[in-house]
Structure formats: structure tokens, C-alpha cells
Design an enzyme around this catalytic site. Sequence first.
Site, mmCIF file in Angstrom:
data_model
loop_
_atom_site.group_PDB
_atom_site.id
_atom_site.type_symbol
_atom_site.label_atom_id
_atom_site.label_comp_id
_atom_site.label_asym_id
_atom_site.label_seq_id
_atom_site.Cartn_x
_atom_site.Cartn_y
_atom_site.Cartn_z
ATOM 1 N NE ARG A 238 67.049 14.435 75.072
ATOM 2 C CZ ARG A 238 66.753 14.257 73.795
ATOM 3 N NH1 ARG A 238 65.502 13.949 73.456
ATOM 4 N NH2 ARG A 238 67.665 14.374 72.854
ATOM 5 C CD GLU A 267 64.877 7.522 76.513
ATOM 6 O OE1 GLU A 267 65.704 7.496 75.576
ATOM 7 O OE2 GLU A 267 63.943 8.339 76.576
ATOM 8 C CG HIS A 286 63.714 8.403 72.642
ATOM 9 N ND1 HIS A 286 64.633 8.827 73.576
ATOM 10 C CD2 HIS A 286 63.634 9.423 71.746
ATOM 11 C CE1 HIS A 286 65.086 10.031 73.264
ATOM 12 N NE2 HIS A 286 64.485 10.406 72.145
#
Length: 344
Positions: A238, A267, A286
Site C-alpha cells: 500500500r 492513485e 497497481h
Amino acid sequence: MKVALQGRAQGRQRELYEAAGIEIVEGGCRTEDEMIELIGDADGAQVGIWPLTSRHVLEGCPNLKAVSRFGVGVDSIDHDAATEVGVMVCNVPGSNTTEVADHAMALMLSLTRRVYDSVANTRAGNWADNPRAMGAFTPKMRRLSGQTVGIVGFGNIGRAFAMRMRGFGVSRILAFDPYVRQLAGDLYGVQMVDFETLTREADCITIHSAATSESQYLFNAETFKRMKSTALLVNTARGPIINEEDLADALEAGEIEAAALDVTEVEPLPSSSRLLKLPNCYVTPHIAAMSAIFVAETAVMQAENIIFVLAGGKPHGLTNPDVIKTIAIMRNTDPGRWANVPDA
């Protein structure tokens, strides 16, 4: 019973809901109010990272009993609010262990073998036309054999990474996880150490811990100063675990050699981010968990989470177990959203 999905139901997923007699509502949403409109009077919901499943959303959906997140992380859901109003927060543990461990390994190898730099220079024609340009990165290529590797967070993914790393002949694998004892480390040939020892002694570090108040900005200016100047850092966990401004400073100053990130604090990562401009920082969007198998299996497990809960059963993963007490009290007073649902 009704379930709301952010997006579209997949084939097998749709079959499971239809077999259970559960109506499906599908759609997209960009704001919390649009999320409330989508979920509305649904009994269950499959949610993603954005919009946040906030207190506003949870309190605005009076029939909601369970929310199921795609993947393992559930930090986009307000757990305190969910527990207070009696909503189960579910995930699909273990669904992406293989993919994330593979991706972390790929990023580590990209840093040690300078894969990105090699491909970029070859595509630019430097191999043939400007071979001296190769000298900017080839001296920093290294072998993993004989290195000390550190793993921050020794859950399923951290352990899967350790198994992969052992095959490269590293000298030591260290792990930091305050909730894991040395007995578990012994099973994987890993030495459990404190955070200071790991960051001081490891040549390569990979992060696999959850995003909590304990782990926020665990990697900061002080941490980077303690690490080796040749240290490599990989994060597929994370974003908020790393202070990105401090990381950019450390990379620019040469306090650590390089980093590879699949997750960032915001993000998508803004195109103006300093990290994207640093030659010693690789960023992937991601995607560590992604594979066709993961998507298919997770879709089924998400549907099963909702179906199990509405039938009075146990979901694959429950991340706010204290909600069981809330539901028990509701059943003995005013069952509210849990009326007409079997008691597990």
C-alpha cells in the site's frame, strides 16, 4: 434479496446469484452519492477502491448487510462505521498471493538486472549507435546470490515471496512483522528481526504489510538514512507505508540506490510526481494482483461472500469481526437491516 455491483457481473458470478435467487443491479459510480444511488436498497454490494465506502455511504444504505471488496485490501471501507451499523466487510484472502509475490519478484529482478534500462537503451538504438550509454547502468547490475533480503510484513504474500527468493541463493532472508513469531519464520528459512535491524542490514527490501496506523509512513527520511546506500526497495503493498516525498529526496541524494513501486499514496499517481522523473525509480500502475485467473476466481469468491452472508453462512474473509456482536445485539432488540436473514 438484491445485490449491487460496481461494474458488470461476469458469467459464473451471474450464474451464482441467479441460482441463489438474488437480483443483480449493475452500474458505475464516481461519487459517494452515486454509490448510494447504485446500492440503494440492496442487501449486498460488491465494491472497489473508489469511491470510498464511507460512513456516508454505509448509513445511506439501510438494507445493506455485506460489502465485498475486490482482492484482499479493504482500506477503502470505513470499518468503524460498518461495525456500528451492522454491515459485514468481506474480502477474498489468498486470491492474489501468487500474482503479488510474482510481481514483487519481477520488480526486484528489474532493479538488480536493470531490465527497464536495458530495454529502453536498446529500443533507443544505443546498443548499436551509442554503446557508451550502456555504461550509465551496467555497472549497477548485480546478482541476488549472497545478498541479504528483507521482507516487511510476513503474511501470506510475504511468505510466498520468501519461498521464491530462497531459490536465488541469497545469504539471509530477514523479516519484520510484530504479529509473527520466529516459529513461523523457521518454516521458511527466515530470521524474524526488528524493523531497525532489517532496514540497516538488508540489501534489498520488499514491503508486504497492510496499511494501518502502525505502518503509515513506516519508511520515511529517518528510515532511508539508516538503510544502505546501495539498498533497493520494492513496494507492492500500500502506498501510504512510504512517505513519497522522503523517498524522492533519498533517491535524489543517493541515500538508497533505487526503488520500484506498484502502489502509491494517491492513485493514479499524478503525472507531475517527482517519482516519475527519477531514473532510479520504477512505477507500475497497481497491477501486481492482476491475471486472468485472479479476476475470474475473485469474481466468484466475491459473489460467494454475499450469498453466504445472506444465507446465514460464513464469508471467505471477514475483516471487521466485531460486527458479529453488533448484529447479535440488533437481533435481540431491533433487527433492522438483518430482519429475515438466517442467524449464523
